[in-house]
Scaffold this motif. Structure first.
Motif, mmCIF file in Angstrom:
data_model
loop_
_atom_site.group_PDB
_atom_site.id
_atom_site.type_symbol
_atom_site.label_atom_id
_atom_site.label_comp_id
_atom_site.label_asym_id
_atom_site.label_seq_id
_atom_site.Cartn_x
_atom_site.Cartn_y
_atom_site.Cartn_z
ATOM 1 N N TYR A 350 16.793 13.639 -11.443
ATOM 2 C CA TYR A 350 17.275 14.418 -10.145
ATOM 3 C C TYR A 350 16.458 14.670 -9.353
ATOM 4 O O TYR A 350 16.604 15.262 -8.502
ATOM 5 C CB TYR A 350 18.064 15.595 -10.655
ATOM 6 C CG TYR A 350 19.232 15.552 -11.554
ATOM 7 C CD1 TYR A 350 20.471 15.094 -10.858
ATOM 8 C CD2 TYR A 350 19.422 15.601 -12.881
ATOM 9 C CE1 TYR A 350 21.683 14.764 -11.500
ATOM 10 C CE2 TYR A 350 20.469 15.125 -13.546
ATOM 11 C CZ TYR A 350 21.591 14.988 -12.972
ATOM 12 O OH TYR A 350 22.669 14.889 -13.671
ATOM 13 N N MET A 351 14.933 14.522 -9.884
ATOM 14 C CA MET A 351 13.658 14.748 -8.898
ATOM 15 C C MET A 351 12.964 13.367 -8.587
ATOM 16 O O MET A 351 13.179 12.377 -9.096
ATOM 17 C CB MET A 351 12.818 15.611 -9.672
ATOM 18 C CG MET A 351 13.567 17.056 -9.974
ATOM 19 S SD MET A 351 12.496 18.251 -10.937
ATOM 20 C CE MET A 351 11.940 17.594 -12.461
ATOM 21 N N PRO A 352 11.990 13.260 -7.686
ATOM 22 C CA PRO A 352 12.201 14.315 -6.405
ATOM 23 C C PRO A 352 13.307 14.193 -5.726
ATOM 24 O O PRO A 352 14.285 13.175 -5.886
ATOM 25 C CB PRO A 352 10.892 14.018 -5.806
ATOM 26 C CG PRO A 352 10.599 12.485 -5.977
ATOM 27 C CD PRO A 352 11.031 12.384 -7.397
ATOM 28 N N GLY A 353 13.321 14.758 -4.542
ATOM 29 C CA GLY A 353 14.618 14.775 -3.501
ATOM 30 C C GLY A 353 15.773 15.411 -4.003
ATOM 31 O O GLY A 353 16.898 14.786 -4.058
ATOM 32 N N ILE A 354 15.544 16.665 -4.429
ATOM 33 C CA ILE A 354 16.672 17.757 -4.836
ATOM 34 C C ILE A 354 17.796 17.878 -3.896
ATOM 35 O O ILE A 354 18.802 17.825 -3.954
ATOM 36 C CB ILE A 354 16.107 18.632 -5.515
ATOM 37 C CG1 ILE A 354 15.278 18.546 -6.696
ATOM 38 C CG2 ILE A 354 17.048 19.731 -5.925
ATOM 39 C CD1 ILE A 354 14.554 19.882 -7.293
ATOM 40 N N PHE A 355 17.069 17.952 -2.796
ATOM 41 C CA PHE A 355 17.948 18.308 -1.487
ATOM 42 C C PHE A 355 18.367 17.279 -0.603
ATOM 43 O O PHE A 355 19.415 17.282 -0.081
ATOM 44 C CB PHE A 355 17.452 19.508 -0.643
ATOM 45 C CG PHE A 355 17.138 20.932 -1.494
ATOM 46 C CD1 PHE A 355 18.218 21.579 -2.074
ATOM 47 C CD2 PHE A 355 15.788 21.140 -1.902
ATOM 48 C CE1 PHE A 355 17.747 22.746 -2.879
ATOM 49 C CE2 PHE A 355 15.368 22.483 -2.766
ATOM 50 C CZ PHE A 355 16.520 23.014 -2.939
ATOM 51 N N PHE A 356 17.472 16.319 -0.570
ATOM 52 C CA PHE A 356 17.714 15.401 0.426
ATOM 53 C C PHE A 356 17.764 14.086 -0.578
ATOM 54 O O PHE A 356 16.515 13.391 -0.926
ATOM 55 C CB PHE A 356 16.664 15.064 1.532
ATOM 56 C CG PHE A 356 16.758 16.093 2.607
ATOM 57 C CD1 PHE A 356 17.929 16.153 3.561
ATOM 58 C CD2 PHE A 356 16.192 17.456 2.481
ATOM 59 C CE1 PHE A 356 17.999 17.448 4.474
ATOM 60 C CE2 PHE A 356 16.160 18.355 3.140
ATOM 61 C CZ PHE A 356 17.141 18.399 4.213
ATOM 62 N N HIS A 359 22.893 11.022 -2.411
ATOM 63 C CA HIS A 359 24.168 11.581 -2.442
ATOM 64 C C HIS A 359 24.476 12.481 -1.257
ATOM 65 O O HIS A 359 25.935 12.882 -1.146
ATOM 66 C CB HIS A 359 24.108 12.596 -3.757
ATOM 67 C CG HIS A 359 24.032 11.547 -5.119
ATOM 68 N ND1 HIS A 359 24.888 10.630 -5.474
ATOM 69 C CD2 HIS A 359 23.123 11.693 -6.156
ATOM 70 C CE1 HIS A 359 24.606 10.254 -6.525
ATOM 71 N NE2 HIS A 359 23.377 10.859 -7.053
ATOM 72 N N VAL A 360 23.797 12.817 -0.462
ATOM 73 C CA VAL A 360 23.884 13.732 0.563
ATOM 74 C C VAL A 360 24.646 12.872 1.774
ATOM 75 O O VAL A 360 24.737 11.601 1.791
ATOM 76 C CB VAL A 360 22.753 14.303 1.427
ATOM 77 C CG1 VAL A 360 22.163 15.102 0.570
ATOM 78 C CG2 VAL A 360 21.887 13.316 1.855
ATOM 79 N N LYS A 366 20.026 11.187 7.730
ATOM 80 C CA LYS A 366 19.221 11.010 8.947
ATOM 81 C C LYS A 366 18.195 12.105 9.324
ATOM 82 O O LYS A 366 17.314 12.032 9.527
ATOM 83 C CB LYS A 366 20.175 10.686 10.071
ATOM 84 C CG LYS A 366 20.984 9.291 10.061
ATOM 85 C CD LYS A 366 19.883 8.207 10.407
ATOM 86 C CE LYS A 366 20.623 7.146 10.337
ATOM 87 N NZ LYS A 366 19.556 5.695 10.656
ATOM 88 N N VAL A 367 18.532 13.519 8.947
ATOM 89 C CA VAL A 367 17.886 14.411 8.756
ATOM 90 C C VAL A 367 16.598 14.290 7.886
ATOM 91 O O VAL A 367 15.511 14.685 8.441
ATOM 92 C CB VAL A 367 18.578 15.785 8.863
ATOM 93 C CG1 VAL A 367 17.649 17.000 8.838
ATOM 94 C CG2 VAL A 367 19.611 15.619 10.138
ATOM 95 N N SER A 376 15.776 7.965 -2.490
ATOM 96 C CA SER A 376 16.828 7.450 -3.097
ATOM 97 C C SER A 376 16.695 6.680 -4.349
ATOM 98 O O SER A 376 15.538 6.190 -4.496
ATOM 99 C CB SER A 376 17.443 6.343 -2.064
ATOM 100 O OG SER A 376 17.782 7.157 -0.717
ATOM 101 N N HIS A 377 17.833 6.775 -5.264
ATOM 102 C CA HIS A 377 17.384 6.223 -6.250
ATOM 103 C C HIS A 377 17.759 4.647 -6.013
ATOM 104 O O HIS A 377 18.441 4.074 -5.197
ATOM 105 C CB HIS A 377 18.437 6.787 -7.711
ATOM 106 C CG HIS A 377 17.940 7.378 -8.395
ATOM 107 N ND1 HIS A 377 16.597 7.145 -9.024
ATOM 108 C CD2 HIS A 377 18.143 8.607 -8.689
ATOM 109 C CE1 HIS A 377 16.460 8.477 -10.094
ATOM 110 N NE2 HIS A 377 17.450 9.278 -9.785
ATOM 111 N N VAL A 378 17.158 3.719 -6.935
ATOM 112 C CA VAL A 378 17.352 2.167 -6.770
ATOM 113 C C VAL A 378 18.137 1.726 -8.141
ATOM 114 O O VAL A 378 18.197 2.523 -9.184
ATOM 115 C CB VAL A 378 15.817 1.434 -6.546
ATOM 116 C CG1 VAL A 378 15.262 1.908 -5.572
ATOM 117 C CG2 VAL A 378 15.304 1.742 -7.986
#
Length: 469
Positions: A350-356, A359-360, A366-367, A376-378
């Motif tokens: 789930y890391m990194p990118g916990i908030f962005f 899935h968002v 875009k933000v 993004s996972h691949v």
């Protein structure tokens, strides 16, 4: 469902110096029980298969179904069709190959020397030409052709795994994995010459520091060829992959340069054969596997002289996110196939990118792309749940949830979403507790038994590893 009558666990034995081991089976005794597993390796060319049908209370086994060989199906297993209809229910050969490549990643942990009292602390315990033999894998069918060493140029010496010896093997390098190639016999069974790159996960302190550098950095900043300067990856992974120390003979070339040189040599050597490139790793090793796969494809290393594409696949275990959305898109456009195997209770994926992350909502993404923390996972994901195993404790201990041997146990027992968990390959369950305390107490298997007193790194049997009765 067809299940091959062959050994697909590979890491069945243990660590005794005893050489007089029965050739037909290894028995592992813990407490009041024992587990018998076959030690004969007869893979890939099996025409007799086991066909299983399950009811709620029992399972019947019928012999006699003809099944495809690995040589006939390796391209699908390698992700040619993005594993469509291969994972649910999971194909038996797909399962056995996942376990086999997982074991190749696990070998990086097992061979790594972490003893500060050793002159070779931070290196590999074994010579390349005896790597699999010294791990008890004499019939594995691959030859190690090169070791991979990484440097990490940080100004904190305490973050290095370093020997206490004044004349130790290296003061700035750590062994990070290896390159291996299938031998002639194994290549015939696999249907191609397979070049495998295996990466070790986080062990030493400086690698923890690399894991925590969770801001994105353009790959072009570290001399990786890219047509798109917006492609970014996690800074610590990128630095570990590309750093070097010209004062040290083991890391005078970066891990990236070592891989490219060895891979180019092997491709030239076997250019008249059908080949595949398979990269595997766990945790940090998974991130480095994906990053190196992108680099290989972007640089065109996966092409023969006559322009043929060599299939390039990553089997990732418990891996974190690596790069941004542009990295994901470019990796997929280059044709790199990635299958990520995860335990849903493990926090690392789930890391990194916990908030962005992927899935968002598109607006939030875009933000997030304006910030250095949008990942993004691949590839494709095979999500497993350790609570489905009747042998594992229901725990949230991150060391257990992230453990590779436990994850391979889950692969062994997985047959599809909603299907009953049952061990189908004969994989030794004691391996789960090699470096964890994850098995239920009634099994009487001691925790963290790997490397304990009087246990040597030879997996011929486990008779010196005993539990409390």
């Amino acid at each position: 469902m067809a299940v091959p009558l062959s050994d697909v666990g590979w890491f069945f034995g243990s660590h005794s110096k005893e050489k007089n081991v029965c050739q037909s089976q290894n028995s592992v005794a813990f407490g009041g029980g024992s587990f018998a597993v076959s030690s004969r390796v007869r893979r890939c060319n099996m025409s007799t298969m086991v066909k299983s049908s399950q009811s709620e209370n029992n399972m019947t086994v019928v012999i006699g179904e003809k099944a495809k060989s690995l040589a006939e199906t390796w391209k699908e297993i390698h992700g040619e069709n993005d594993w469509e209809a291969m994972l649910d229910p999971i194909e038996p050969l797909m399962k056995s190959e996942l376990i086999r490549y997982g074991d190749m990643a696990q070998a990086c942990y097992d061979a790594f020397d972490q003893d500060p009292g050793s002159k070779y602390c931070g290196g590999c315990q074994f010579k390349p030409d005896m790597f699999f033999e010294d791990l008890g894998l004499s019939k594995f069918g691959y030859d190690v052709t090169a070791y991979l060493y990484s440097a990490y140029n940080i100004n904190f010496p305490i973050f290095y795994s370093k020997s206490l010896w004044p004349n130790s093997w290296s003061s700035s390098a750590n062994w990070s994995g290896y390159v291996a190639v299938s031998n002639d016999e194994t290549s015939a069974s696999l249907g191609r010459r397979d070049i495998t790159i295996a990466w070790r996960g986080t062990v030493v302190k400086r690698e923890w520091l690399a894991d925590m550098m969770d801001f994105l950095r353009p790959v072009t900043q570290r001399e990786i060829d890219s047509r798109d300067p917006s492609i970014r990856v996690e800074a610590g992974f990128l630095q570990l992959y590309t750093d070097k120390d010209e004062r040290c003979k083991f890391s005078e070339y970066s891990a990236r340069e070592q891989i490219i040189a060895e891979l180019s040599r092997l491709i030239q050597k076997y250019e008249n054969e059908e080949m595949s490139i398979t990269i595997t790793g766990h945790s940090l090793g998974s991130a480095l596997a994906i990053l190196s796969a992108y680099d290989i494809a972007e640089a065109g290393i996966d092409l023969t002289k006559d322009g043929r594409d060599i299939p390039l696949c990553v089997f990732s275990f418990s891996g974190p996110r690596v790069g941004n959305a542009r990295f994901k898109e470019r990796l997929e456009w280059l044709g790199v196939k990635v299958l990520r195997v995860v335990n849903i209770h493990d926090k690392v994926p789930y890391m990194p990118g916990i908030f962005f992350n992927e899935h968002v909502s598109p607006i939030m993404r875009k933000v997030g792309e304006l910030l250095p923390w949008c990942y993004s996972h691949v590839g494709e994901e095979l999500a497993l749940d350790h609570e489905n195993s009747p042998f594992l404790k229901k725990t949230n201990d991150p060391r257990c949830c992230h453990n590779l041997e436990a994850l391979l146990h889950l692969v062994d027992g997985y047959h599809g979403k909603g299907k009953k968990f049952w061990r189908s390959t004969g994989r030794n369950i004691a391996l789960v507790n090699k470096s964890a305390d994850f098995l239920k107490d009634y099994l009487s298997i001691p925790p963290n038994w790997w490397g304990t007193q009087n246990i040597e790194p030879n997996r011929n049997n486990m008779e010196n590893v005993t539990g409390e009765t």
